[in-house]
Design a protein around this motif. Sequence first.
Motif, PDB file in Angstrom:
ATOM      1  N   LEU A 137      49.920  40.099  37.531  1.00  0.00           N
ATOM      2  CA  LEU A 137      50.294  40.287  36.135  1.00  0.00           C
ATOM      3  C   LEU A 137      49.012  40.467  35.327  1.00  0.00           C
ATOM      4  N   LEU A 138      48.862  41.649  34.750  1.00  0.00           N
ATOM      5  CA  LEU A 138      47.660  41.964  33.981  1.00  0.00           C
ATOM      6  C   LEU A 138      47.957  41.860  32.491  1.00  0.00           C
ATOM      7  N   SER A 139      47.140  41.099  31.791  1.00  0.00           N
ATOM      8  CA  SER A 139      47.196  41.012  30.326  1.00  0.00           C
ATOM      9  C   SER A 139      45.953  41.717  29.800  1.00  0.00           C
ATOM     10  N   PRO A 140      46.021  43.042  29.627  1.00  0.00           N
ATOM     11  CA  PRO A 140      44.810  43.825  29.364  1.00  0.00           C
ATOM     12  C   PRO A 140      44.100  43.459  28.064  1.00  0.00           C
ATOM     13  N   LEU A 141      44.844  43.128  27.031  1.00  0.00           N
ATOM     14  CA  LEU A 141      44.196  42.838  25.755  1.00  0.00           C
ATOM     15  C   LEU A 141      43.342  41.580  25.848  1.00  0.00           C
ATOM     16  N   GLU A 142      43.841  40.592  26.591  1.00  0.00           N
ATOM     17  CA  GLU A 142      43.077  39.358  26.764  1.00  0.00           C
ATOM     18  C   GLU A 142      42.066  39.471  27.902  1.00  0.00           C
ATOM     19  N   GLU A 143      42.114  40.621  28.606  1.00  0.00           N
ATOM     20  CA  GLU A 143      41.271  40.835  29.780  1.00  0.00           C
ATOM     21  C   GLU A 143      41.446  39.694  30.773  1.00  0.00           C
ATOM     22  N   GLU A 144      42.709  39.318  30.997  1.00  0.00           N
ATOM     23  CA  GLU A 144      43.046  38.264  31.944  1.00  0.00           C
ATOM     24  C   GLU A 144      44.097  38.781  32.921  1.00  0.00           C
ATOM     25  N   TRP A 145      44.123  38.211  34.105  1.00  0.00           N
ATOM     26  CA  TRP A 145      45.133  38.557  35.080  1.00  0.00           C
ATOM     27  C   TRP A 145      45.451  37.321  35.912  1.00  0.00           C
ATOM     28  N   SER A 146      46.635  37.308  36.483  1.00  0.00           N
ATOM     29  CA  SER A 146      47.055  36.189  37.317  1.00  0.00           C
ATOM     30  C   SER A 146      47.986  36.704  38.399  1.00  0.00           C
ATOM     31  N   ARG A 147      48.150  35.910  39.442  1.00  0.00           N
ATOM     32  CA  ARG A 147      49.035  36.280  40.538  1.00  0.00           C
ATOM     33  C   ARG A 147      50.405  35.639  40.358  1.00  0.00           C
ATOM     34  N   ILE A 148      51.438  36.414  40.681  1.00  0.00           N
ATOM     35  CA  ILE A 148      52.801  35.913  40.694  1.00  0.00           C
ATOM     36  C   ILE A 148      53.256  35.923  42.153  1.00  0.00           C
ATOM     37  N   TYR A 149      53.550  34.758  42.690  1.00  0.00           N
ATOM     38  CA  TYR A 149      53.873  34.661  44.107  1.00  0.00           C
ATOM     39  C   TYR A 149      55.373  34.795  44.340  1.00  0.00           C
ATOM     40  N   TYR A 150      55.710  35.549  45.393  1.00  0.00           N
ATOM     41  CA  TYR A 150      57.099  35.779  45.772  1.00  0.00           C
ATOM     42  C   TYR A 150      57.452  34.748  46.839  1.00  0.00           C
ATOM     43  N   GLN A 151      57.873  33.575  46.386  1.00  0.00           N
ATOM     44  CA  GLN A 151      58.087  32.458  47.290  1.00  0.00           C
ATOM     45  C   GLN A 151      59.331  32.632  48.162  1.00  0.00           C
ATOM     46  N   GLU A 152      60.303  33.413  47.690  1.00  0.00           N
ATOM     47  CA  GLU A 152      61.578  33.510  48.399  1.00  0.00           C
ATOM     48  C   GLU A 152      61.567  34.523  49.543  1.00  0.00           C
TER      49      GLU A 152
END
Length: 230
Positions: A137-152
Amino acid sequence: QSTYFDTSLRSLSDTHTIVVEEPIRINLRDYVLDLIPYREDPDDFRLDLTQLGPLSLSNSHVPHYLIAHQSVVGAKRGSFEFSPPHSISPLDIPSYYSHTFSGHYHEPQTLLDTWTYVGSPIHFDRSDRGQKKGAILLSPLEEEWSRIYYQEAPQFVEVRAHVDPSPSGNRITICHSPGEIEGNFVDVVYPFGTDKDLVLERVRGQGPRGVKAHVDPLTLPSTDQPDPDL
């Protein structure tokens, strides 16, 4: 083979999917994306970077991301690092990019805090064991990104069979974490001399999506031990 892939990719042209065949720059309202397709020759990739170049002064203040599909020095493939001859380095990427996100390698990983392999969204084979899969998941304005894990999603896991000798026959225990077997593809490792069918029966009773079993090579008789130098 290339014709097959070209046809299958172009079939996506009527969807909200962009098929990149040549380097392109996409100027969005608040950020910019540069996209470069896979290049077999790293020098071609470096040339693409040069031709795209930095942003103009009018929008040089906005976040600027590179999307690629390349091999880089130091990237991991399974349990080892794999660097094809003449691979590029994350250090080859110009500093005006906020971050680089790449496909190609299936293991999610980040190198030098500048180059990130998104990784495959789910497990595809046994080499994916132990890896958390998902998307970014990229939040370009904040120049931040994070991972979203597909646990299922089903995973490939390895468990071990433990054998306790008893007067009434060997007792087989499958060592695993809660929920590790049900719905997953399971490799079960068992000691030499154990009834394979009984091991498989124990695992299948816990609802795996698929199961295979093989002997632990370290339990083989000394004459059958694998050569440690191989």
